[in-house]
Design an enzyme around this catalytic site. Structure first.
Site, PDB file in Angstrom:
ATOM      1  N   PRO A   6       0.794  -1.230   0.000  1.00 45.43           N
ATOM      2  CA  PRO A   6       0.000   0.000   0.000  1.00 45.43           C
ATOM      3  C   PRO A   6       0.826   1.280   0.000  1.00 45.43           C
ATOM      4  O   PRO A   6       1.841   1.368   0.690  1.00 45.43           O
ATOM      5  CB  PRO A   6      -0.794  -0.081   1.313  1.00 45.43           C
ATOM      6  CG  PRO A   6      -0.815  -1.505   1.675  1.00 45.43           C
ATOM      7  CD  PRO A   6       0.431  -2.117   1.102  1.00 45.43           C
ATOM      8  N   ASN A   7       0.354   2.216  -0.770  1.00 52.59           N
ATOM      9  CA  ASN A   7       0.860   3.589  -0.842  1.00 52.59           C
ATOM     10  C   ASN A   7       2.191   3.736  -1.581  1.00 52.59           C
ATOM     11  O   ASN A   7       2.660   4.854  -1.798  1.00 52.59           O
ATOM     12  CB  ASN A   7       0.977   4.215   0.569  1.00 52.59           C
ATOM     13  CG  ASN A   7      -0.362   4.218   1.283  1.00 52.59           C
ATOM     14  OD1 ASN A   7      -1.348   4.691   0.732  1.00 52.59           O
ATOM     15  ND2 ASN A   7      -0.421   3.663   2.485  1.00 52.59           N
ATOM     16  N   ARG A  14       4.919  11.162  -2.225  1.00 57.23           N
ATOM     17  CA  ARG A  14       4.576  10.866  -0.842  1.00 57.23           C
ATOM     18  C   ARG A  14       5.774  11.084   0.082  1.00 57.23           C
ATOM     19  O   ARG A  14       6.807  10.438  -0.083  1.00 57.23           O
ATOM     20  CB  ARG A  14       4.164   9.396  -0.796  1.00 57.23           C
ATOM     21  CG  ARG A  14       3.956   8.819   0.548  1.00 57.23           C
ATOM     22  CD  ARG A  14       3.875   7.301   0.478  1.00 57.23           C
ATOM     23  NE  ARG A  14       3.608   6.775   1.791  1.00 57.23           N
ATOM     24  CZ  ARG A  14       4.019   5.601   2.226  1.00 57.23           C
ATOM     25  NH1 ARG A  14       4.696   4.810   1.426  1.00 57.23           N
ATOM     26  NH2 ARG A  14       3.749   5.215   3.438  1.00 57.23           N
ATOM     27  N   TYR A  19      10.958   9.189   1.973  1.00 55.71           N
ATOM     28  CA  TYR A  19      11.051   8.115   0.973  1.00 55.71           C
ATOM     29  C   TYR A  19      11.779   8.524  -0.307  1.00 55.71           C
ATOM     30  O   TYR A  19      11.936   7.699  -1.208  1.00 55.71           O
ATOM     31  CB  TYR A  19       9.638   7.613   0.634  1.00 55.71           C
ATOM     32  CG  TYR A  19       8.911   7.047   1.837  1.00 55.71           C
ATOM     33  CD1 TYR A  19       9.432   5.952   2.526  1.00 55.71           C
ATOM     34  CD2 TYR A  19       7.722   7.618   2.311  1.00 55.71           C
ATOM     35  CE1 TYR A  19       8.793   5.435   3.636  1.00 55.71           C
ATOM     36  CE2 TYR A  19       7.077   7.103   3.419  1.00 55.71           C
ATOM     37  CZ  TYR A  19       7.611   6.018   4.076  1.00 55.71           C
ATOM     38  OH  TYR A  19       6.978   5.504   5.182  1.00 55.71           O
ATOM     39  N   ASN A  70       8.395  -5.226  -0.460  1.00 63.98           N
ATOM     40  CA  ASN A  70       8.215  -4.029   0.357  1.00 63.98           C
ATOM     41  C   ASN A  70       6.707  -3.909   0.549  1.00 63.98           C
ATOM     42  O   ASN A  70       5.998  -3.428  -0.341  1.00 63.98           O
ATOM     43  CB  ASN A  70       8.780  -2.774  -0.318  1.00 63.98           C
ATOM     44  CG  ASN A  70       8.654  -1.563   0.596  1.00 63.98           C
ATOM     45  OD1 ASN A  70       7.926  -1.591   1.593  1.00 63.98           O
ATOM     46  ND2 ASN A  70       9.343  -0.488   0.256  1.00 63.98           N
ATOM     47  N   ALA A  73       3.053  -0.461   5.050  1.00 63.53           N
ATOM     48  CA  ALA A  73       2.592  -0.598   6.435  1.00 63.53           C
ATOM     49  C   ALA A  73       2.068  -2.003   6.746  1.00 63.53           C
ATOM     50  O   ALA A  73       2.003  -2.386   7.923  1.00 63.53           O
ATOM     51  CB  ALA A  73       1.521   0.450   6.725  1.00 63.53           C
ATOM     52  N   GLU A  94      12.784  -9.088   2.781  1.00 59.18           N
ATOM     53  CA  GLU A  94      11.963  -7.946   3.202  1.00 59.18           C
ATOM     54  C   GLU A  94      12.731  -6.668   2.870  1.00 59.18           C
ATOM     55  O   GLU A  94      13.916  -6.559   3.176  1.00 59.18           O
ATOM     56  CB  GLU A  94      11.715  -8.015   4.716  1.00 59.18           C
ATOM     57  CG  GLU A  94      10.948  -6.816   5.242  1.00 59.18           C
ATOM     58  CD  GLU A  94      10.750  -6.850   6.757  1.00 59.18           C
ATOM     59  OE1 GLU A  94      11.355  -7.705   7.429  1.00 59.18           O
ATOM     60  OE2 GLU A  94       9.981  -6.001   7.250  1.00 59.18           O
ATOM     61  N   HIS A  96      12.701  -2.286   2.696  1.00 59.92           N
ATOM     62  CA  HIS A  96      12.132  -0.975   3.029  1.00 59.92           C
ATOM     63  C   HIS A  96      13.084   0.110   2.552  1.00 59.92           C
ATOM     64  O   HIS A  96      14.311  -0.023   2.685  1.00 59.92           O
ATOM     65  CB  HIS A  96      11.945  -0.817   4.545  1.00 59.92           C
ATOM     66  CG  HIS A  96      11.014  -1.815   5.131  1.00 59.92           C
ATOM     67  ND1 HIS A  96       9.643  -1.726   4.982  1.00 59.92           N
ATOM     68  CD2 HIS A  96      11.249  -2.935   5.842  1.00 59.92           C
ATOM     69  CE1 HIS A  96       9.076  -2.754   5.595  1.00 59.92           C
ATOM     70  NE2 HIS A  96      10.026  -3.503   6.118  1.00 59.92           N
ATOM     71  N   ARG A 103      12.252   4.544  13.396  1.00 57.20           N
ATOM     72  CA  ARG A 103      11.077   5.408  13.272  1.00 57.20           C
ATOM     73  C   ARG A 103      10.085   5.135  14.411  1.00 57.20           C
ATOM     74  O   ARG A 103      10.487   4.699  15.480  1.00 57.20           O
ATOM     75  CB  ARG A 103      10.465   5.223  11.873  1.00 57.20           C
ATOM     76  CG  ARG A 103      11.472   5.603  10.757  1.00 57.20           C
ATOM     77  CD  ARG A 103      10.876   5.425   9.380  1.00 57.20           C
ATOM     78  NE  ARG A 103       9.723   6.317   9.192  1.00 57.20           N
ATOM     79  CZ  ARG A 103       8.824   6.172   8.220  1.00 57.20           C
ATOM     80  NH1 ARG A 103       8.948   5.173   7.348  1.00 57.20           N
ATOM     81  NH2 ARG A 103       7.811   7.003   8.108  1.00 57.20           N
TER      82      ARG A 103
HETATM   83  C1  DQA Z   1       8.160   1.417   4.120  1.00 52.69           C
HETATM   84  C2  DQA Z   1       8.175   1.592   5.634  1.00 52.69           C
HETATM   85  C3  DQA Z   1       6.800   1.357   6.211  1.00 52.69           C
HETATM   86  O1  DQA Z   1       6.816   1.564   7.615  1.00 52.69           O
HETATM   87  C4  DQA Z   1       5.789   2.328   5.603  1.00 52.69           C
HETATM   88  O2  DQA Z   1       4.499   2.061   6.099  1.00 52.69           O
HETATM   89  C5  DQA Z   1       5.831   2.328   4.132  1.00 52.69           C
HETATM   90  C6  DQA Z   1       7.126   2.286   3.455  1.00 52.69           C
HETATM   91  C7  DQA Z   1       9.535   1.765   3.503  1.00 52.69           C
HETATM   92  O3  DQA Z   1       9.776   1.375   2.371  1.00 52.69           O
HETATM   93  O4  DQA Z   1      10.341   2.443   4.145  1.00 52.69           O
HETATM   94  O5  DQA Z   1       4.803   2.421   3.474  1.00 52.69           O
HETATM   95  O6  DQA Z   1       7.900   0.041   3.823  1.00 52.69           O
END
Ligand code: DQA
Length: 145
Positions: A6-7, A14, A19, A70, A73, A94, A96, A103
């Site tokens: 998501p997102n 964003r 990011y 990735n 959240a 995994e 990020h 954080r």
């Molecule tokens: C994220 C870190 C997550 O905590 C966050 O919700 C994201 C992006 C990252 O790539 O740093 O959406 O996965």
């Protein structure tokens, strides 16, 4: 297989201070270039829906050598994604962009980490080619045995 949760479709717009300004397409292109240089192809799927991410993991079973995920959240909440990845036989990384451990406390939990071979976090966009290189090195090491 590279999966984005998501997102992440909003990357570039964003929270650029967290990011960066590269788009998801930029990261996918960097990951794909790294994979192709190492002799692999890379598929990518992004969704804002937990169930669709679970189904993408199911679809990768028997088809993909590895999953780099990735999950946004959902990395901190999704036990269904955890269980789906547990049923995937290949390498799992995994990924990020940011370093969740540095954080907010809710980001310190990962439901994916227990079923991942390893995690790459905090290196921004560099993490995408790094994750591909880690996967290919793991695959080559396993196949050499
Ligand atoms: C994220 C870190 C997550 O905590 C966050 O919700 C994201 C992006 C990252 O790539 O740093 O959406 O996965």
């Amino acid at each position: 297989m590279l999966l984005s949760g998501p997102n992440l479709n909003l990357l570039g717009e964003r929270e650029p201070a967290v990011y960066g300004s590269d788009t998801l397409d930029d990261h996918v292109a960097a990951a794909r270039a790294a994979a192709e240089e190492l002799g692999y192809s890379l598929e990518h799927f992004q969704t804002n829906h937990e169930g669709a991410l679970v189904e993408a993991v199911h679809a990768a079973r028997g088809r993909a050598d590895a999953i780099i995920v990735n999950a946004g959240a959902l990395s901190h909440t999704s036990w269904s994604l955890h269980d789906a990845l547990a049923a995937f036989a290949g390498v799992v990384v995994e990924l990020h962009l940011s370093n969740p451990a540095a954080r907010e406390p809710f980001r310190h939990v990962s439901t994916i980490a227990p079923v991942a071979d390893g995690s790459i976090a905090g290196f921004g966009g560099l993490g995408y080619p790094l994750a591909v290189e880690a996967v290919v090195r793991m695959l080559n090491a396993t196949r050499a045995q």
